[in-house]
Design an enzyme around this catalytic site. Structure first.
Site, short mmCIF file in Angstrom:
data_model
loop_
_atom_site.label_atom_id
_atom_site.label_comp_id
_atom_site.label_asym_id
_atom_site.label_seq_id
_atom_site.Cartn_x
_atom_site.Cartn_y
_atom_site.Cartn_z
N SER A 6 1.00 -1.22 -0.06
CA SER A 6 -0.14 0.07 0.01
C SER A 6 0.86 1.10 -0.21
O SER A 6 0.61 2.19 -0.57
CB SER A 6 -0.75 -0.13 1.32
OG SER A 6 -1.74 -0.88 1.29
N ARG A 41 1.31 4.29 -2.97
CA ARG A 41 1.35 5.81 -2.69
C ARG A 41 2.50 6.63 -2.76
O ARG A 41 2.41 7.65 -3.31
CB ARG A 41 0.70 5.69 -1.17
CG ARG A 41 -1.04 5.38 -1.25
CD ARG A 41 -1.16 5.13 0.08
NE ARG A 41 -2.63 4.61 0.46
CZ ARG A 41 -3.15 3.47 0.36
NH1 ARG A 41 -2.50 2.55 -0.27
NH2 ARG A 41 -4.51 3.44 0.46
N ARG A 50 -13.81 -7.04 -10.75
CA ARG A 50 -13.97 -6.45 -9.52
C ARG A 50 -14.81 -5.36 -9.24
O ARG A 50 -14.87 -4.61 -10.50
CB ARG A 50 -12.68 -6.19 -8.64
CG ARG A 50 -11.93 -7.80 -8.48
CD ARG A 50 -10.65 -7.49 -7.79
NE ARG A 50 -10.73 -7.12 -6.43
CZ ARG A 50 -9.86 -6.43 -5.68
NH1 ARG A 50 -8.60 -6.78 -6.14
NH2 ARG A 50 -10.07 -6.06 -4.61
N SER A 61 -13.40 0.87 3.37
CA SER A 61 -12.54 0.65 2.49
C SER A 61 -11.54 1.90 2.14
O SER A 61 -12.00 2.98 1.87
CB SER A 61 -13.34 0.48 0.83
OG SER A 61 -12.44 0.49 -0.07
N GLN A 65 -9.29 2.10 -0.15
CA GLN A 65 -9.23 2.32 -1.59
C GLN A 65 -10.04 3.47 -1.68
O GLN A 65 -9.85 4.37 -2.50
CB GLN A 65 -9.01 1.31 -2.39
CG GLN A 65 -8.13 0.12 -2.22
CD GLN A 65 -8.33 -1.12 -2.88
OE1 GLN A 65 -9.42 -1.36 -3.56
NE2 GLN A 65 -7.29 -1.97 -3.03
N ASP A 107 -6.67 -7.93 4.76
CA ASP A 107 -6.09 -8.91 3.89
C ASP A 107 -5.29 -10.23 4.66
O ASP A 107 -4.85 -10.87 3.85
CB ASP A 107 -4.70 -8.26 3.29
CG ASP A 107 -5.32 -7.13 2.16
OD1 ASP A 107 -6.45 -7.11 1.84
OD2 ASP A 107 -4.49 -5.93 2.15
N LYS A 111 -12.43 -9.58 -3.16
CA LYS A 111 -11.07 -9.35 -3.18
C LYS A 111 -10.58 -9.85 -4.36
O LYS A 111 -11.40 -10.39 -5.48
CB LYS A 111 -10.48 -9.74 -1.98
CG LYS A 111 -10.60 -9.02 -0.66
CD LYS A 111 -10.14 -7.50 -0.62
CE LYS A 111 -10.57 -6.75 0.55
NZ LYS A 111 -10.10 -5.24 0.40
N ARG A 138 -2.98 -14.22 -2.05
CA ARG A 138 -3.02 -14.52 -0.56
C ARG A 138 -3.51 -15.78 -0.34
O ARG A 138 -3.24 -16.47 0.68
CB ARG A 138 -3.52 -13.51 0.28
CG ARG A 138 -2.85 -12.04 -0.15
CD ARG A 138 -3.45 -10.87 0.85
NE ARG A 138 -3.17 -9.82 0.54
CZ ARG A 138 -1.74 -9.15 0.58
NH1 ARG A 138 -0.97 -9.73 1.05
NH2 ARG A 138 -1.56 -7.92 0.19
C1 S3P Z 1 -5.57 -1.05 0.39
C2 S3P Z 1 -6.90 -1.43 0.70
C3 S3P Z 1 -7.70 -2.49 1.01
C4 S3P Z 1 -6.92 -3.99 0.86
C5 S3P Z 1 -5.89 -3.78 -0.37
C6 S3P Z 1 -4.99 -2.28 -0.09
C7 S3P Z 1 -5.24 -0.02 -0.01
O1 S3P Z 1 -8.70 -2.60 0.11
O2 S3P Z 1 -7.61 -5.00 0.84
O3 S3P Z 1 -4.91 -4.88 -0.26
O4 S3P Z 1 -3.97 0.08 -0.21
O5 S3P Z 1 -5.85 1.01 0.31
P1 S3P Z 1 -10.04 -2.08 0.34
O6 S3P Z 1 -9.97 -0.55 0.41
O7 S3P Z 1 -11.20 -2.65 -0.68
O8 S3P Z 1 -10.44 -2.82 1.61
#
Ligand code: S3P
Length: 441
Positions: free
Chosen positions: A29, A33, A130, A175, A177, A323, A350, A395
């Site tokens: 993550s 970023r 997805r 979430s 994301q 995760d 996921k 995973r």
């Molecule tokens: C992530 C947020 C999570 C996680 C993903 C990485 C991120 O997803 O499952 O592996 O980097 O912001 P969700 O926001 O869909 O929960």
């Protein structure tokens, strides 16, 4: 149908003991970023500990295609990003193929919604199934010209040139994301964008924007920023990924003997759900050398083989361990008694439906479990042998690989290519600490 003979399998033979001292690769993550924010910053950003996994390399490729000069990763996982400024991205030289990466497509939707140029993003067959309306809907509310396919999946198409307006957005699901997507669009919007979360999710976007000098205000579960500012380049030190560490934490716990040291593990409080959960299950883990790596806390963990027992997993830990559940299910299968998980319907969207994919594999290995809409009950017992499908999910593949520490015979795991999306060195490190995993094409 996947042709399993053409893909990578893991052949995991039983082993008893896990021990050693390893450093886990960089956080996925945070690596994503670092590229995105470094690209949009004024000045040169230096990143150390970057994860050279396929997902983060896909993000890097996309920003290179939008005119950003990025050097690396070199053999030490250093990356240098020559930022073009928040207004400096240029029309992509090609349609963006973002591979398997949900984080890239969802966060970049927020960035691309604020650009003057048109763009299209799609991914591999897993990503292209997805749900994307979770980002398209709020971005439309902000005024973006953005759409997904009629069933709400990729490609995401942005017309560009829209004038964005800030919104006050109540996240329908916990979430990070979606939160990050809306906040990133907020950089380009007029006014103050606020996101309210139903549960705490990882806060790397908030921390890193602040490291780049951008004001982000967090009050309880409300996060706000005001558009029109600029990002200033900085140095990012990426900690080890607690999600990747989890396979080794669980391996160390379920092994019949041994102690395993994991160095430089990210300990962000929004990511440590797995530690809360396994501690309640009776895990013996020492947390040492706690320190700060830039904006993120890190520590070294010493994991001892432990007798685990089943628990009811607390709802508040679900987004903090989102995760980690495939590996936690393996811990549950090795624990005494029943482990119950609820309020985890997000696991179904996921890289695979992680509740069903794990239940199918556990059943093949003789573990008793009951699936419900938002979770699973797993009855701890013995793990057998057999062939399980990873459903192209990194995973799931790594979780079944570590279950060989307690299996009665060989476990073959099909379709393991995607382990390279998050953890290219998994098999090498696993074998280094005592697992026995062969790969077969
Ligand atoms: C992530 C947020 C999570 C996680 C993903 C990485 C991120 O997803 O499952 O592996 O980097 O912001 P969700 O926001 O869909 O929960």
């Amino acid at each position: 149908m996947t042709d399993h003979t053409a893909t990578l399998s893991f052949i995991a033979t039983p082993s008893n003991s896990v021990s050693g001292d390893i450093t886990i690769p960089g956080d996925k993550s945070i690596s994503h970023r670092s590229i995105m924010f470094g690209a949009m910053a004024d000045g040169v950003t230096h990143v150390t500990g970057f994860l050279p996994g396929e997902d983060c390399l896909a993000t890097m490729k996309a920003f290179k295609a939008m005119g950003v000069n990025i050097e690396g990763p070199d053999e030490n996982n250093n990356v240098t990003i020559h930022g073009v400024g928040v207004d400096g991205l240029t029309v992509p030289t090609e349609q963006i193929n973002i591979g398997n990466s949900g984080t890239s497509i969802r966060l970049m939707s927020g960035i691309l919604a604020g650009q003057s140029f048109a763009s299209t993003m799609a991914g591999d067959s897993s990503l292209n199934k997805r749900p994307m309306m979770r980002v398209v809907n709020p971005l439309k509310q902000m005024g973006a010209n953005i759409s997904a396919a009629s069933d709400g999946t990729p490609p995401i198409v942005v017309d560009g040139g829209a004038k964005l307006t800030a919104i006050d957005y109540q996240l329908p699901m916990a979430s990070a994301q979606v939160k990050s997507c809306v906040l990133l669009a907020g950089l380009f919007a007029e006014g103050t964008t606020t996101v309210t979360e139903p549960g705490i999710t990882r806060d790397h976007t908030e921390r890193m924007l602040q490291a780049f000098g951008y004001e982000v205000i967090t009050e309880g579960n409300k996060i706000s920023l005001t558009g029109g500012g600029r990002l200033t380049a900085c140095d990012i030190n990426v900690p080890g990924d607690i999600s990747s560490s989890t396979f080794f934490i669980i391996a160390g716990l379920i092994a019949k003997q041994g102690s395993l040291t994991l160095r430089n593990v990210g300990m962000n409080p929004t990511r440590i759900g797995v530690l809360n959960i396994v501690k309640q299950m009776g895990a013996n883990i020492e947390i040492t050398n706690e320190r700060q790596a830039g904006a993120e806390p890190v520590a070294d963990l010493i994991v001892h083989a432990s007798e685990l027992h089943g628990i009811d997993i607390e709802e508040s830990d679900v987004p903090l361990a989102i995760d980690e559940f495939p590996a936690i299910f393996i811990a549950a299968a090795c624990a005494k008694g029943i482990t119950r998980l609820r309020n985890a319907e997000e696991l179904r969207v996921k890289e695979s439906d992680r509740i069903q994919a794990m239940a199918d594999g556990l059943e093949i290995l003789g573990v008793n479990c009951t699936v419900v809409a938002d979770g699973i009950d797993i009855v701890g017992g013995t793990i057998g042998a057999g062939t399980v499908n990873s459903h192209d999910d990194h995973r799931i593949a790594m979780s079944f690989a570590i279950s060989s520490l307690r299996s009665s015979g060989t476990i073959t795991i099909l379709d393991c290519e995607n382990v390279a999306t998050s953890f290219p060195s998994f098999v090498r490190l696993a074998n280094e600490v005592g697992l026995k995993i062969d790969t077969q094409k």
